[in-house]
Design a protein around this motif. Structure first.
Motif, PDB file in Angstrom:
ATOM      1  N   TYR A 217      41.308  63.206  50.585  1.00  0.00           N
ATOM      2  CA  TYR A 217      40.397  63.986  51.427  1.00  0.00           C
ATOM      3  C   TYR A 217      40.586  65.477  51.187  1.00  0.00           C
ATOM      4  O   TYR A 217      39.605  66.242  51.126  1.00  0.00           O
ATOM      5  CB  TYR A 217      40.634  63.659  52.899  1.00  0.00           C
ATOM      6  N   ARG A 283      32.409  62.964  56.137  1.00  0.00           N
ATOM      7  CA  ARG A 283      31.397  62.540  55.161  1.00  0.00           C
ATOM      8  C   ARG A 283      32.048  61.818  53.995  1.00  0.00           C
ATOM      9  O   ARG A 283      31.512  60.823  53.484  1.00  0.00           O
ATOM     10  CB  ARG A 283      30.606  63.749  54.665  1.00  0.00           C
ATOM     11  N   GLU A 284      33.208  62.312  53.554  1.00  0.00           N
ATOM     12  CA  GLU A 284      33.924  61.628  52.478  1.00  0.00           C
ATOM     13  C   GLU A 284      34.408  60.258  52.939  1.00  0.00           C
ATOM     14  O   GLU A 284      34.399  59.292  52.162  1.00  0.00           O
ATOM     15  CB  GLU A 284      35.105  62.493  52.037  1.00  0.00           C
ATOM     16  N   GLU A 285      34.814  60.146  54.190  1.00  0.00           N
ATOM     17  CA  GLU A 285      35.246  58.863  54.728  1.00  0.00           C
ATOM     18  C   GLU A 285      34.106  57.849  54.711  1.00  0.00           C
ATOM     19  O   GLU A 285      34.301  56.690  54.329  1.00  0.00           O
ATOM     20  CB  GLU A 285      35.761  59.054  56.150  1.00  0.00           C
ATOM     21  N   ARG A 286      32.905  58.289  55.099  1.00  0.00           N
ATOM     22  CA  ARG A 286      31.757  57.374  55.058  1.00  0.00           C
ATOM     23  C   ARG A 286      31.359  57.035  53.621  1.00  0.00           C
ATOM     24  O   ARG A 286      30.899  55.923  53.341  1.00  0.00           O
ATOM     25  CB  ARG A 286      30.568  58.004  55.787  1.00  0.00           C
ATOM     26  N   ARG A 287      31.536  57.996  52.711  1.00  0.00           N
ATOM     27  CA  ARG A 287      31.121  57.753  51.327  1.00  0.00           C
ATOM     28  C   ARG A 287      31.978  56.694  50.650  1.00  0.00           C
ATOM     29  O   ARG A 287      31.478  55.916  49.822  1.00  0.00           O
ATOM     30  CB  ARG A 287      31.189  59.065  50.537  1.00  0.00           C
ATOM     31  N   ILE A 288      33.269  56.653  50.961  1.00  0.00           N
ATOM     32  CA  ILE A 288      34.162  55.706  50.298  1.00  0.00           C
ATOM     33  C   ILE A 288      34.520  54.541  51.207  1.00  0.00           C
ATOM     34  O   ILE A 288      35.537  53.881  50.987  1.00  0.00           O
ATOM     35  CB  ILE A 288      35.444  56.408  49.816  1.00  0.00           C
ATOM     36  N   GLN A 364      24.324  59.620  63.193  1.00  0.00           N
ATOM     37  CA  GLN A 364      23.274  59.388  62.200  1.00  0.00           C
ATOM     38  C   GLN A 364      21.914  59.121  62.838  1.00  0.00           C
ATOM     39  O   GLN A 364      21.180  58.228  62.407  1.00  0.00           O
ATOM     40  CB  GLN A 364      23.664  58.202  61.281  1.00  0.00           C
TER      41      GLN A 364
END
Length: 430
Positions: A217, A283-288, A364
């Motif tokens: 992260y 956002r990175e957490e949701r992406r991966i 969202q």
């Protein structure tokens, strides 16, 4: 001619201006919150701050360096926006292009101009505006050649020596003319930097997984969101300067009062900066999330990694705030250590509060930005009020809130994201 110039300004504002506004607004919101605390009510007057800058070399250099750091992201967005490069190919006089850029840059310098205009008069405000414009242009142009270096030396000497407003204006005008043209011409030539590498081999196990995910992260934050880190650094500097100015213009304060003043100035800056760190991390957490599901990452692991990634830069910035406030106020060693310890703990707790606010706000549904703004503002008001009334005891009041938002609510939200991202079964049992 005026109509064409207005159209040019409108084109720049609708392209580069939008990006500059997005970068500058979080900073200016934090500055406004700190200014409302320091200059409102029974606080200090802007004339005291500008007078202190005129008397103290160290404070003057710190104040100018902080503003240059604050305004550089907006200036870079205005001068280096690729969407505006096509204007160079149009039959538009160069002086019109430079004047339009200078006008928008002057709008970005408004908080600096207002401070000096209210504190030292209209001429001082104009001189500060031209000097700040010239300094930002020189920073972006990276001076080359004798003429540019000479203009930069003249400007730096006037700022460091605390020249009167007429002399500062006379020294800044040629630096602005040279620096603006150089920054404009060299904008398309900016090289692409190399992304840093943080994640290396770590030991297996739960602690290794937590460290690896936290470093991942942080690497994403450094590679894709350096402007967020710069804004956080600038906010920490604003808080330190506000605390130092407040303390030095007040009566002699004891260690307890020094620590309380530092926390009051740090609270809004730490929350705004941590909220800026939280968005990219989540956002990175949701992406991966698919990768985390495939690796069997638990909800506590995900919440802990996100909290660690947000807390690490926040604590570093808080320590910088404490060190700067101690140096600027010439605090005794015991008081300086107390300021550092309180600032570090406050940065840790407030980063958890900000992360919880941002995580709660992201649903969202198109209204996430409004919820983030309102929740962070509510947290700023509550944290500032508790620091003002309780002093260092506010740390004890923030601790359970931080634990609730960063751990329990974070685990529940991470588990919810995991369930929402999991695919539905193709065939359901009876």
């Amino acid at each position: 001619m005026l109509r064409r110039f207005a159209l040019l300004v409108r084109t720049l504002a609708s392209t580069a201006g939008k990006d500059a506004f997005a970068r500058a607004m979080p900073l200016y919101m934090g500055i406004g919150l700190v200014a409302a605390i320091v200059f409102g009510g029974n606080g200090m007057h802007p004339a005291q701050l500008t007078g202190l800058a005129g008397e103290s070399f160290v404070f003057r250099v710190a104040l100018w360096a902080t503003w240059l750091l604050l305004g550089t992201p907006a200036a870079r967005a205005l001068l280096r926006a690729p969407a505006t490069f096509f204007l160079r190919a149009l039959p538009v006089p160069r002086v019109h292009l430079l004047s339009a850029h200078a006008l928008l840059l002057a709008i970005a310098e408004l908080p600096w101009v207002v401070l000096w205009a209210f504190g030292a008069g209209a001429l001082a405000g104009a001189a500060a505006c031209v000097a700040a414009l010239a300094a930002h242009c020189m920073l972006l142009a990276r001076p080359r050649g004798g003429r540019e270096i000479a203009a930069l030396s003249l400007l730096v000497g006037a700022i460091l020596l605390g020249a009167p407003a007429p002399l500062l204006l006379a020294c800044a005008a040629p630096a602005l003319a040279v620096g603006l043209r150089a920054a404009f011409v060299r904008a398309p030539e900016v090289p692409v930097g190399r992304a840093p590498s943080l994640v290396s081999s770590v030991s297996p196990g739960a602690s290794g997984a937590l460290l690896a995910l936290s470093l991942a992260y942080l690497a994403a934050l450094l590679r894709g969101h350096r402007a967020v880190l710069v804004r956080g650094l600038a906010l920490a500097a604003v808080g330190a300067l506000a605390a130092a100015a407040w303390i030095r213009t007040s009566e002699p304060l004891a260690e307890v009062q020094l620590a309380a003043a530092s926390l009051v100035a740090l609270a809004p800056c730490a929350l705004c900066a941590s909220a800026g760190f939280s968005g990219p991390v989540l956002r990175e957490e949701r992406r991966i999330v698919w990768l985390l599901d495939a690796c069997g990452a638990s909800a506590p692991l995900r919440a802990g990694a996100a909290a660690s990634a947000v807390a690490a830069p926040a604590v570093v910035l808080a320590l910088g705030h404490g060190a700067a406030a101690s140096a600027l106020t010439r605090a005794a060693p015991a008081a300086a250590l107390r300021l550092l310890a309180g600032a570090a703990l406050a940065g840790l707790l407030l980063s958890a509060v900000a992360l919880g606010c941002v995580r709660w706000s992201q649903r969202q549904d198109g209204r996430d930005s409004s919820r983030v703004l309102l929740s962070v503002l509510a947290a700023v008001a509550a944290a500032t009020a508790t620091a003002w009334t309780l002093g260092e005891l506010a740390l004890a009041a923030w601790a359970p809130v931080a634990a609730l938002l960063a751990w329990r609510a974070g685990v529940a939200r991470a588990a919810g994201v995991r369930r929402a991202a999991s695919p539905a079964p193709l065939v359901r049992g009876r």
